[in-house]
Design a protein around this motif. Structure first.
Motif, short mmCIF file in Angstrom:
data_model
loop_
_atom_site.label_atom_id
_atom_site.label_comp_id
_atom_site.label_asym_id
_atom_site.label_seq_id
_atom_site.Cartn_x
_atom_site.Cartn_y
_atom_site.Cartn_z
N HIS A 1 66.26 16.46 -39.05
CA HIS A 1 65.87 16.19 -37.64
C HIS A 1 67.15 16.47 -36.93
CE1 HIS A 1 62.60 13.32 -38.75
NE2 HIS A 1 63.04 13.26 -39.88
N TYR B 1 67.15 -1.89 -41.81
CA TYR B 1 66.48 -0.55 -41.14
C TYR B 1 65.22 -0.83 -40.15
CZ TYR B 1 65.04 4.23 -40.26
OH TYR B 1 64.49 5.59 -39.53
N TYR C 1 63.10 13.00 -30.88
CA TYR C 1 64.07 12.26 -30.22
C TYR C 1 64.17 12.35 -28.71
CZ TYR C 1 65.78 11.13 -34.94
OH TYR C 1 66.18 10.89 -36.20
N HIS D 1 55.32 12.30 -42.07
CA HIS D 1 56.00 11.39 -42.80
C HIS D 1 54.94 10.29 -43.23
CE1 HIS D 1 59.42 13.35 -40.51
NE2 HIS D 1 60.22 12.43 -41.19
N GLN E 1 56.74 5.99 -46.71
CA GLN E 1 58.17 5.59 -46.49
C GLN E 1 58.50 4.33 -46.99
OE1 GLN E 1 60.48 6.46 -43.18
NE2 GLN E 1 62.57 6.24 -44.04
N HIS F 1 58.72 12.07 -47.87
CA HIS F 1 59.15 10.78 -48.35
C HIS F 1 58.63 10.23 -49.48
CE1 HIS F 1 61.99 9.46 -45.23
NE2 HIS F 1 61.12 9.86 -44.29
N SER G 1 67.72 10.38 -48.13
CA SER G 1 67.23 9.17 -47.23
C SER G 1 67.06 7.94 -47.97
CB SER G 1 65.95 9.68 -46.49
OG SER G 1 65.34 8.61 -46.00
N ASP H 1 66.52 15.56 -44.95
CA ASP H 1 65.83 14.61 -44.08
C ASP H 1 67.07 14.45 -43.12
OD1 ASP H 1 64.27 12.99 -42.63
OD2 ASP H 1 64.61 11.14 -44.13
N ASN I 1 69.48 13.40 -40.43
CA ASN I 1 69.18 12.60 -39.16
C ASN I 1 70.17 11.72 -39.01
OD1 ASN I 1 68.12 9.99 -39.56
ND2 ASN I 1 66.89 11.08 -41.08
O1 NIG Z 1 62.48 10.63 -41.83
N1 NIG Z 1 61.16 8.08 -40.80
C1 NIG Z 1 61.10 8.70 -39.75
N2 NIG Z 1 61.87 9.55 -39.08
C2 NIG Z 1 63.41 9.93 -39.77
C3 NIG Z 1 64.33 8.98 -39.49
C4 NIG Z 1 64.64 8.76 -38.16
C5 NIG Z 1 65.60 8.03 -37.63
O2 NIG Z 1 65.94 6.92 -38.31
O3 NIG Z 1 66.39 8.38 -36.89
C6 NIG Z 1 63.24 9.86 -41.41
O4 NIG Z 1 63.71 9.14 -42.04
#
Ligand code: NIG
Ligand code: FE
Length: 403
Positions: free
Chosen positions: A82, A102, A152, A241, A244, A264, A289, A315, A317
């Motif tokens: 990301h 989170y 985003y 995704h 998770q 994930h 992650s 991942d 981000n």
């Molecule tokens: O792959 N899980 C969703 N999206 C992202 C995290 C995005 C973020 O926290 O900004 C992921 O972990």
């Protein structure tokens, strides 16, 4: 005249074996290793690899690179990042270190939505320089091919600007139009109506794939199906995704729709493992992650043993994985996911290239493939996973040019 580059006297050259993709089961762990080796590039293509004793006499102008004490592996492929975001989440990171979760931060309007605010505020130029910067970080860690998602912006202009910034930085753009519901919409359905009517037509011109966050607090299975079917009809490949935090139907939906991947899988149980293993969908594992959020690791060993095709990715981000290093991901694969270094290598080269629809010319060090090579500062290629957090990447060749 075509430029030629000879990387000579390498301690080892290692490449996933075979010719097909994706690699599964026993084949995932088979690496071909040449000792005392060379790689010869002609323009942006690999002309030959072999042992120094088999190096033919070469005429014409050739740039030589001394590979003594180094190993060559294929350029790494990050199939899930990301990289298009503004701002950071260092404050949230500190709060999480003190115990905040989170998911709680996300529900309170922080998390993804705080990056949405920063990304909307960055402007097209700010976004371009952010993606460029992140790309340079990835390259330093040996990533020669990267995918990056929008997601985003969640408004028309910022989503399209994100996809353009990714494309112009040399990345492979994925439209993550269904990442979260932005605050100006009353609910997920109203937001998806907007995104599919107003953003999809142009996003489909810029992106290769579409992605959705199928999770409690984000989009449910019916909404994900609606979004992905529309994206498929617009010509996009599909990614999800999924699993998770909870199993909310991502794997069956990915299989039903013929998605490229479901990514994930930290919450995937036995039935999900069996369903994925029996399918053509690749499971993308993101151990950085899971580590960053202190979550359970995905059941990688069980997936591989059941015959599933798996890939590894960062991942990268600002919230759940501020980590661009695939060598570190390979270390986590070996220590946390119980994959062998050979399985880890294949998972972030040939199998990741497969997820991006490029396994025919990226992800292996063989004649005819793109001349993307990582030089490891190591006497044995397995230092890729062994040297935990170390400076293992000594040089990177992209399209036949040393960077
Ligand atoms: O792959 N899980 C969703 N999206 C992202 C995290 C995005 C973020 O926290 O900004 C992921 O972990
Ligand atoms: Fe992600």
């Amino acid at each position: 005249m075509t430029q030629r580059l000879l990387v000579r006297d390498l301690a080892q050259l290692a490449t996933p074996s075979g010719t097909g993709a994706p690699l599964r089961g026993r084949a995932l762990g088979e690496v071909e290793v040449l000792e005392d080796a060379f790689a010869l590039c002609s323009g942006d293509t690999i002309e030959a690899v072999g042992r120094m004793s088999d190096l033919p006499a070469l005429d014409g102008e050739i740039t030589e690179l001394d590979g003594r004490g180094m190993c060559a592996i294929p350029g790494l492929v990050d199939c899930h990042t990301h990289a298009a975001f503004g701002g950071d989440r260092v404050e949230e990171f500190s709060l999480r270190a003190g115990g905040a979760s989170y998911e709680e931060l996300h529900a309170a309007g922080g998390g993804i939505l705080s990056t949405v605010r920063a990304t909307r505020g960055a402007g097209e130029d700010g976004l371009r320089s952010a993606v460029e910067r992140h790309r340079s970080w990835m390259l330093r860690e040996g990533t020669t091919t990267f995918e990056a998602k929008s997601g985003y912006g969640l408004d028309r202009d910022t989503e399209l600007a994100s996809l353009r910034a990714i494309r112009d930085a040399g990345g492979i753009p994925t439209w993550l139009g269904a990442h979260a519901v932005p605050p100006e919409f009353a609910n997920a359905d109203a937001y998806l109506d907007f995104a599919l009517a107003e953003v999809l037509p142009e996003a489909a011109e810029l992106a290769e794939a579409a992605d959705v966050f199928l999770e409690r607090g984000a989009f449910d299975q019916a909404q994900a199906r609606h979004y992905l079917e529309a994206c498929r009809a617009a010509g996009l490949a599909l990614r999800l995704h999924g699993d998770q935090f909870t199993e909310a139907g991502a794997i069956p939906l990915a299989v039903e729709l013929g998605a490229r991947s479901v990514d994930h899988l930290e919450a995937t149980g036995e039935e999900g493992i069996r369903t994925l293993a029996a399918s053509e969908v690749t499971g993308v594992l993101l151990p950085a992650s899971a580590l960053f959020l202190d979550r359970p690791m995905p059941p990688a060993r069980a997936l591989v043993d059941a015959g599933a095709a798996v890939a590894l990715a960062s991942d990268f981000n600002p919230g759940s994985a501020f980590c661009e290093s695939l060598p570190l991901v390979c270390s986590l694969a070996a220590t946390q996911l119980h994959l062998s270094p050979a399985e880890a290598l294949a998972a972030c080269t040939v199998n990741a290239a497969h997820v991006l629809g490029r396994a025919g010319h990226i992800g292996r060090l063989v004649a005819g493939y793109r001349a993307d090579i990582v030089l490891l500062d190591a006497p044995d290629w397995r230092y890729l996973a062994y040297h935990l957090g170390g400076r293992v990447v000594a040089g990177v060749v992209v399209g036949g040019e040393l960077r």
